[in-house]
Design an enzyme around this catalytic site. Structure first.
Site, PDB file in Angstrom:
ATOM      1  N   HIS A 130       0.850  -1.184   0.000  1.00  0.00           N
ATOM      2  CA  HIS A 130       0.000   0.000   0.000  1.00  0.00           C
ATOM      3  C   HIS A 130       0.892   1.243   0.000  1.00  0.00           C
ATOM      4  CE1 HIS A 130      -3.657  -2.315   1.892  1.00  0.00           C
ATOM      5  NE2 HIS A 130      -3.189  -2.872   0.798  1.00  0.00           N
ATOM      6  N   GLU A 152       1.185   3.647   1.967  1.00  0.00           N
ATOM      7  CA  GLU A 152       1.822   3.949   3.255  1.00  0.00           C
ATOM      8  C   GLU A 152       3.077   3.089   3.462  1.00  0.00           C
ATOM      9  OE1 GLU A 152      -1.330   3.219   2.647  1.00  0.00           O
ATOM     10  OE2 GLU A 152      -2.717   4.268   3.984  1.00  0.00           O
ATOM     11  N   CYS A 196      -5.942   1.437   5.749  1.00  0.00           N
ATOM     12  CA  CYS A 196      -6.572   0.166   6.125  1.00  0.00           C
ATOM     13  C   CYS A 196      -6.113  -0.248   7.525  1.00  0.00           C
ATOM     14  CB  CYS A 196      -6.231  -0.921   5.096  1.00  0.00           C
ATOM     15  SG  CYS A 196      -4.534  -1.542   5.248  1.00  0.00           S
ATOM     16  N   CYS A 249      -2.281  -0.826   7.658  1.00  0.00           N
ATOM     17  CA  CYS A 249      -1.466   0.397   7.603  1.00  0.00           C
ATOM     18  C   CYS A 249      -1.667   1.265   8.840  1.00  0.00           C
ATOM     19  CB  CYS A 249      -1.785   1.191   6.341  1.00  0.00           C
ATOM     20  SG  CYS A 249      -1.165   0.389   4.852  1.00  0.00           S
TER      21      CYS A 249
END
Lengths: 161, 161
Positions: B55, B57, B83, B86
């Site tokens: 992701h 992040e 999410c 993360c």
């Protein structure tokens, strides 16, 4: 999905390497049920890397990426319940199963703090804990009660009280 | 912790790069409040890497590790709510703040599915969402409604219905 105690013992060996290196003793084994081979092994390396995300599971995930294994054939063995971050990553990757030892009361994402797999609509992963849990707890106690310079200060103080 | 709309716009630029590359449009900027510099920028690269944990992040986290920044000086800007994985990682790292755009109803770890920061005893991070949320939703719709070959099939079908 059949549990293998031999593979859990391999995870404990990784956890022992972690404690020997001054890390919280968590070790993991990723086993490919198709090839019937261990495709990743690793331990927590948060202190060595100064990166709070380098849990045993993430170190293993990186190894699997360089292999030919498919995530849905991977079974994970880890001596401590995966944290919320790792449990969520393993659900995202759709690994077949995660077998773990003792609970992780502060951070556990497989039932202790919450059950990530119940919350994520994409979940296909079996999570099951309680394997060799007394040994897993003993290993954690050994780390936190010891005079390990990497153990949190308040825990070391408590161990002396 | 002061929000900067200019930095959020930079995160949207990263999200645009994601959608151009066939990825779910999520982009992030990591800003160091001490040096007053952007120390990481990145977007979702799940499809390109075939790794469901890449992701925006996490791609930024890896960049910060090669910088001299301290996590407690980092403020994160991301167009979509992080999410569960993360959000948990950002709490573990103890970043100062996370400013996000629209909610993530299926996977959001900052209030939508659950609020990770309320569950983790170590939390020191401020999470705040709702910035430019309509634009963020529009960008997601653009991805899921389009004929993008990497969009989930059921979403593409829905978009046609």
């Amino acid at each position: 999905m059949e549990y293998s105690d031999d593979l859990m013992l391999e995870a404990f060996q990784e956890a022992q390497l972690a404690i020997d290196g001054g890390e919280v003793p968590v070790g993991a084994i990723f086993f490919d049920i198709e090839s019937q081979k261990i495709v990743a092994r690793g331990c927590n390396s948060v202190n060595a890397t100064k990166n709070a995300t380098r849990h045993a599971e993430f170190n293993c995930i990186d190894q699997v990426l360089t292999s030919t294994s498919r995530w849905e054939n991977i079974v994970v063995y880890v001596n401590v319940e995966p944290c919320i971050m790792c449990a969520s990553a393993l659900v995202d990757l759709k690994v077949a199963a995660v077998f773990f030892g003792c609970n992780n009361d502060r951070f556990g994402g497989c039932g202790s703090v919450l059950k990530v797999s119940d919350l994520l609509p994409s979940n296909r992963t079996l999570f099951k804990g309680g394997f060799r849990q007394l040994e897993a707890v003993d290993l954690l106690k050994k780390f936190y009660k010891g005079e390990n310079p990497n153990a949190p200060i308040e825990k070391r103080k408590l161990a002396r009280d």
